[in-house]
Design a protein around this motif. Structure first.
Motif, PDB file in Angstrom:
ATOM      1  N   ASN A  60       0.797  -1.221   0.000  1.00 27.47           N
ATOM      2  CA  ASN A  60       0.000   0.000   0.000  1.00 27.47           C
ATOM      3  C   ASN A  60       0.839   1.286   0.000  1.00 27.47           C
ATOM      4  O   ASN A  60       0.297   2.381   0.111  1.00 27.47           O
ATOM      5  CB  ASN A  60      -0.958   0.014   1.211  1.00 27.47           C
ATOM      6  CG  ASN A  60      -2.226   0.748   0.872  1.00 27.47           C
ATOM      7  OD1 ASN A  60      -2.748   0.586  -0.231  1.00 27.47           O
ATOM      8  ND2 ASN A  60      -2.713   1.571   1.784  1.00 27.47           N
ATOM      9  N   ALA A  61       2.159   1.137  -0.122  1.00 30.37           N
ATOM     10  CA  ALA A  61       3.014   2.337  -0.135  1.00 30.37           C
ATOM     11  C   ALA A  61       2.882   3.109  -1.450  1.00 30.37           C
ATOM     12  O   ALA A  61       3.320   4.257  -1.546  1.00 30.37           O
ATOM     13  CB  ALA A  61       4.465   1.954   0.090  1.00 30.37           C
ATOM     14  N   GLY A  62       2.280   2.463  -2.447  1.00 26.95           N
ATOM     15  CA  GLY A  62       2.129   3.124  -3.739  1.00 26.95           C
ATOM     16  C   GLY A  62       3.133   2.622  -4.770  1.00 26.95           C
ATOM     17  O   GLY A  62       3.372   3.270  -5.792  1.00 26.95           O
ATOM     18  N   LYS A  63       3.658   1.414  -4.540  1.00 29.73           N
ATOM     19  CA  LYS A  63       4.701   0.880  -5.425  1.00 29.73           C
ATOM     20  C   LYS A  63       4.164   0.601  -6.827  1.00 29.73           C
ATOM     21  O   LYS A  63       4.764   1.029  -7.813  1.00 29.73           O
ATOM     22  CB  LYS A  63       5.286  -0.391  -4.793  1.00 29.73           C
ATOM     23  CG  LYS A  63       6.303  -1.111  -5.662  1.00 29.73           C
ATOM     24  CD  LYS A  63       7.101  -2.115  -4.860  1.00 29.73           C
ATOM     25  CE  LYS A  63       6.224  -3.163  -4.212  1.00 29.73           C
ATOM     26  NZ  LYS A  63       5.610  -4.117  -5.161  1.00 29.73           N
ATOM     27  N   SER A  64       3.043  -0.119  -6.917  1.00 31.42           N
ATOM     28  CA  SER A  64       2.516  -0.453  -8.250  1.00 31.42           C
ATOM     29  C   SER A  64       2.164   0.814  -9.018  1.00 31.42           C
ATOM     30  O   SER A  64       2.451   0.934 -10.214  1.00 31.42           O
ATOM     31  CB  SER A  64       1.262  -1.315  -8.139  1.00 31.42           C
ATOM     32  OG  SER A  64       1.476  -2.361  -7.255  1.00 31.42           O
ATOM     33  N   THR A  65       1.560   1.743  -8.314  1.00 31.44           N
ATOM     34  CA  THR A  65       1.157   2.989  -8.971  1.00 31.44           C
ATOM     35  C   THR A  65       2.393   3.750  -9.447  1.00 31.44           C
ATOM     36  O   THR A  65       2.397   4.318 -10.547  1.00 31.44           O
ATOM     37  CB  THR A  65       0.354   3.865  -7.981  1.00 31.44           C
ATOM     38  OG1 THR A  65      -0.684   3.059  -7.407  1.00 31.44           O
ATOM     39  CG2 THR A  65      -0.273   5.047  -8.681  1.00 31.44           C
ATOM     40  N   ALA A  79      -1.450  -4.476  -8.684  1.00 28.09           N
ATOM     41  CA  ALA A  79      -1.519  -4.591  -7.229  1.00 28.09           C
ATOM     42  C   ALA A  79      -2.663  -5.548  -6.935  1.00 28.09           C
ATOM     43  O   ALA A  79      -3.643  -5.585  -7.662  1.00 28.09           O
ATOM     44  CB  ALA A  79      -1.803  -3.243  -6.596  1.00 28.09           C
ATOM     45  N   LYS A 178       2.861   9.598  -2.570  1.00 27.01           N
ATOM     46  CA  LYS A 178       1.584  10.259  -2.238  1.00 27.01           C
ATOM     47  C   LYS A 178       1.821  11.661  -1.675  1.00 27.01           C
ATOM     48  O   LYS A 178       1.099  12.121  -0.793  1.00 27.01           O
ATOM     49  CB  LYS A 178       0.758   9.411  -1.260  1.00 27.01           C
ATOM     50  CG  LYS A 178       0.651   7.936  -1.680  1.00 27.01           C
ATOM     51  CD  LYS A 178      -0.204   7.128  -0.746  1.00 27.01           C
ATOM     52  CE  LYS A 178      -0.002   5.635  -0.987  1.00 27.01           C
ATOM     53  NZ  LYS A 178      -0.796   4.786  -0.099  1.00 27.01           N
ATOM     54  N   ASP A 180       1.223  14.362  -2.789  1.00 29.97           N
ATOM     55  CA  ASP A 180       0.106  15.303  -2.996  1.00 29.97           C
ATOM     56  C   ASP A 180      -0.783  15.422  -1.758  1.00 29.97           C
ATOM     57  O   ASP A 180      -1.570  16.345  -1.632  1.00 29.97           O
ATOM     58  CB  ASP A 180      -0.731  14.858  -4.210  1.00 29.97           C
ATOM     59  CG  ASP A 180      -1.142  13.401  -4.101  1.00 29.97           C
ATOM     60  OD1 ASP A 180      -2.243  13.123  -3.625  1.00 29.97           O
ATOM     61  OD2 ASP A 180      -0.323  12.523  -4.490  1.00 29.97           O
ATOM     62  N   LYS A 181      -0.643  14.445  -0.847  1.00 31.82           N
ATOM     63  CA  LYS A 181      -1.469  14.491   0.367  1.00 31.82           C
ATOM     64  C   LYS A 181      -0.860  15.358   1.459  1.00 31.82           C
ATOM     65  O   LYS A 181      -1.437  15.491   2.531  1.00 31.82           O
ATOM     66  CB  LYS A 181      -1.684  13.074   0.906  1.00 31.82           C
ATOM     67  CG  LYS A 181      -2.428  12.179  -0.080  1.00 31.82           C
ATOM     68  CD  LYS A 181      -2.975  10.961   0.608  1.00 31.82           C
ATOM     69  CE  LYS A 181      -3.751  10.105  -0.383  1.00 31.82           C
ATOM     70  NZ  LYS A 181      -4.677   9.210   0.257  1.00 31.82           N
ATOM     71  N   ALA A 215       2.354  10.207  -7.836  1.00 31.15           N
ATOM     72  CA  ALA A 215       1.867   9.646  -9.092  1.00 31.15           C
ATOM     73  C   ALA A 215       0.657  10.445  -9.560  1.00 31.15           C
ATOM     74  O   ALA A 215       0.452  10.649 -10.754  1.00 31.15           O
ATOM     75  CB  ALA A 215       1.498   8.175  -8.889  1.00 31.15           C
ATOM     76  N   LEU A 216      -0.118  10.913  -8.597  1.00 32.69           N
ATOM     77  CA  LEU A 216      -1.346  11.647  -8.918  1.00 32.69           C
ATOM     78  C   LEU A 216      -1.032  12.962  -9.622  1.00 32.69           C
ATOM     79  O   LEU A 216      -1.579  13.271 -10.674  1.00 32.69           O
ATOM     80  CB  LEU A 216      -2.121  11.909  -7.618  1.00 32.69           C
ATOM     81  CG  LEU A 216      -3.493  12.538  -7.769  1.00 32.69           C
ATOM     82  CD1 LEU A 216      -4.449  11.567  -8.444  1.00 32.69           C
ATOM     83  CD2 LEU A 216      -4.038  12.935  -6.393  1.00 32.69           C
TER      84      LEU A 216
HETATM   85  P1  GDP Z   1       1.260  -0.944  -3.470  1.00 31.48           P
HETATM   86  O1  GDP Z   1       0.571  -1.942  -2.575  1.00 31.48           O
HETATM   87  O2  GDP Z   1       2.513  -0.421  -2.819  1.00 31.48           O
HETATM   88  O3  GDP Z   1       1.514  -1.461  -4.854  1.00 31.48           O
HETATM   89  O4  GDP Z   1       0.304   0.332  -3.546  1.00 31.48           O
HETATM   90  P2  GDP Z   1      -0.649   0.838  -4.722  1.00 31.48           P
HETATM   91  O5  GDP Z   1       0.136   1.337  -5.885  1.00 31.48           O
HETATM   92  O6  GDP Z   1      -1.695  -0.188  -4.998  1.00 31.48           O
HETATM   93  O7  GDP Z   1      -1.292   2.123  -4.018  1.00 31.48           O
HETATM   94  C1  GDP Z   1      -1.986   2.019  -2.797  1.00 31.48           C
HETATM   95  C2  GDP Z   1      -3.062   3.090  -2.738  1.00 31.48           C
HETATM   96  O8  GDP Z   1      -2.459   4.381  -2.733  1.00 31.48           O
HETATM   97  C3  GDP Z   1      -4.019   3.062  -3.933  1.00 31.48           C
HETATM   98  O9  GDP Z   1      -5.307   3.354  -3.478  1.00 31.48           O
HETATM   99  C4  GDP Z   1      -3.485   4.183  -4.828  1.00 31.48           C
HETATM  100  O10 GDP Z   1      -4.477   4.749  -5.647  1.00 31.48           O
HETATM  101  C5  GDP Z   1      -2.980   5.172  -3.813  1.00 31.48           C
HETATM  102  N1  GDP Z   1      -1.889   5.997  -4.373  1.00 31.48           N
HETATM  103  C6  GDP Z   1      -0.775   5.554  -4.975  1.00 31.48           C
HETATM  104  N2  GDP Z   1      -0.005   6.575  -5.375  1.00 31.48           N
HETATM  105  C7  GDP Z   1      -0.646   7.703  -5.024  1.00 31.48           C
HETATM  106  C8  GDP Z   1      -0.361   9.101  -5.167  1.00 31.48           C
HETATM  107  O11 GDP Z   1       0.658   9.553  -5.713  1.00 31.48           O
HETATM  108  N3  GDP Z   1      -1.266   9.977  -4.633  1.00 31.48           N
HETATM  109  C9  GDP Z   1      -2.387   9.552  -4.018  1.00 31.48           C
HETATM  110  N4  GDP Z   1      -3.195  10.495  -3.511  1.00 31.48           N
HETATM  111  N5  GDP Z   1      -2.714   8.263  -3.893  1.00 31.48           N
HETATM  112  C10 GDP Z   1      -1.857   7.336  -4.378  1.00 31.48           C
END
Ligand code: GDP
Length: 254
Positions: A60-65, A79, A178, A180-181, A215-216
């Motif tokens: 959930n750290a945002g790796k896939s995104t 993801a 993330k 942007d948060k 990423a956003l």
């Molecule tokens: P992973 O488990 O590390 O692969 O995480 P994901 O890529 O699935 O991202 C986890 C959550 O964070 C998802 O709901 C994404 O939409 C959100 N997310 C990822 N990157 C960003 C970002 O840059 N900004 C925001 N606001 N949300 C993000």
């Protein structure tokens, strides 16, 4: 089961940067990423001379995104809707199709509480082995949720790789995701504490850096691509020498 990630609202058209900029070239290079293979154990990974860049981070750290954003592709990294369940190392080839010049390795996210303990321990071992032994490993991109900062598991991961990052054989980029948060002062504080953590890992020979990433908003995407591109660009004679030296000190065949 691999399912699509919850996508960010926007689609991912190629990011436009000024003509001829290093970032533009790096983004065009990252855009060539395509799936190569998947492995559930280290000995299933192909033995390769291509420099490999690993993406790691807590679930959930945002790796896939981040991977999708770097490659400007919606569906490159998947993801799982159940974080932590994608317990495979997924490899992507990057560069010209007939002459790839790098691999991206998407490592399973760690730290998802609901994963059964045995599976968790097994994966921690796979990750530790990968980070310590994978011969072609050139760089690690560590995703840290900028709102949470470094957790115990992230520190543990840094320790697993510290021997190889300290001498610069394996480079490290921390992306504070993330971003942007965060408001401006929170972003500045996140960057400061990221720099403090990395200062402990930095030596005269190391190549470690940290940057804010969204990423956003697409903040930091070009810069991150440029860092990876530079790492791989080091495939000239001196880098080849580095890798040979690293190889002889790590007598492994993965
Ligand atoms: P992973 O488990 O590390 O692969 O995480 P994901 O890529 O699935 O991202 C986890 C959550 O964070 C998802 O709901 C994404 O939409 C959100 N997310 C990822 N990157 C960003 C970002 O840059 N900004 C925001 N606001 N949300 C993000």
């Amino acid at each position: 089961m691999m399912v699509e990630p919850k996508l960010l609202p926007s689609k991912l058209p190629p990011i436009r940067k000024p003509e001829g900029s290093g970032e533009q070239q790096a983004l065009a290079w990252a855009h060539t990423a395509r799936f190569l293979t998947t492995a559930s154990q280290l000995d299933q990974l192909p033995v390769t001379d291509l420099p490999e860049i690993a993406f790691v981070g807590r679930s959930n750290a945002g790796k896939s995104t981040a991977i999708n954003r770097l490659a400007q592709q919606n569906r490159l990294a998947f993801a799982s809707r159940t974080p932590g369940r994608t317990q495979h190392i997924n490899l992507f080839e990057v560069g010209p199709r007939d002459k790839p010049n790098a691999l991206f390795a998407d490592l399973p996210g760690y730290g998802y509480a609901a994963v059964e303990r045995g599976a968790k321990l097994r994966w921690q071992q796979v990750m530790a082995d990968y980070l310590q032994l994978r011969r072609s490993l050139t760089g690690i991109v560590l995703m840290i949720d900028s709102r949470l900062g470094f957790t115990d598991l992230d520190h543990q991961l840094l320790r697993f790789m510290s021997q190889r990052t300290a001498n610069g054989v394996v480079k490290l980029l921390v992306l504070l995701t993330k971003a942007d948060k965060l408001n401006r002062s929170q972003a500045a504080a996140a960057l400061r504490s990221g720099n403090m953590v990395l200062a402990q890992a930095a030596t005269g020979e190391s190549d470690v850096s940290v940057s804010l990433f969204s990423a956003l908003k697409r903040d930091g995407v070009g810069e991150a691509a440029a860092v990876l591109h530079r790492w791989v660009g080091l495939t000239d004679a001196s880098a080849a020498k580095d890798r040979l030296a690293a190889r002889s000190s790590h007598d492994s065949n993965i």
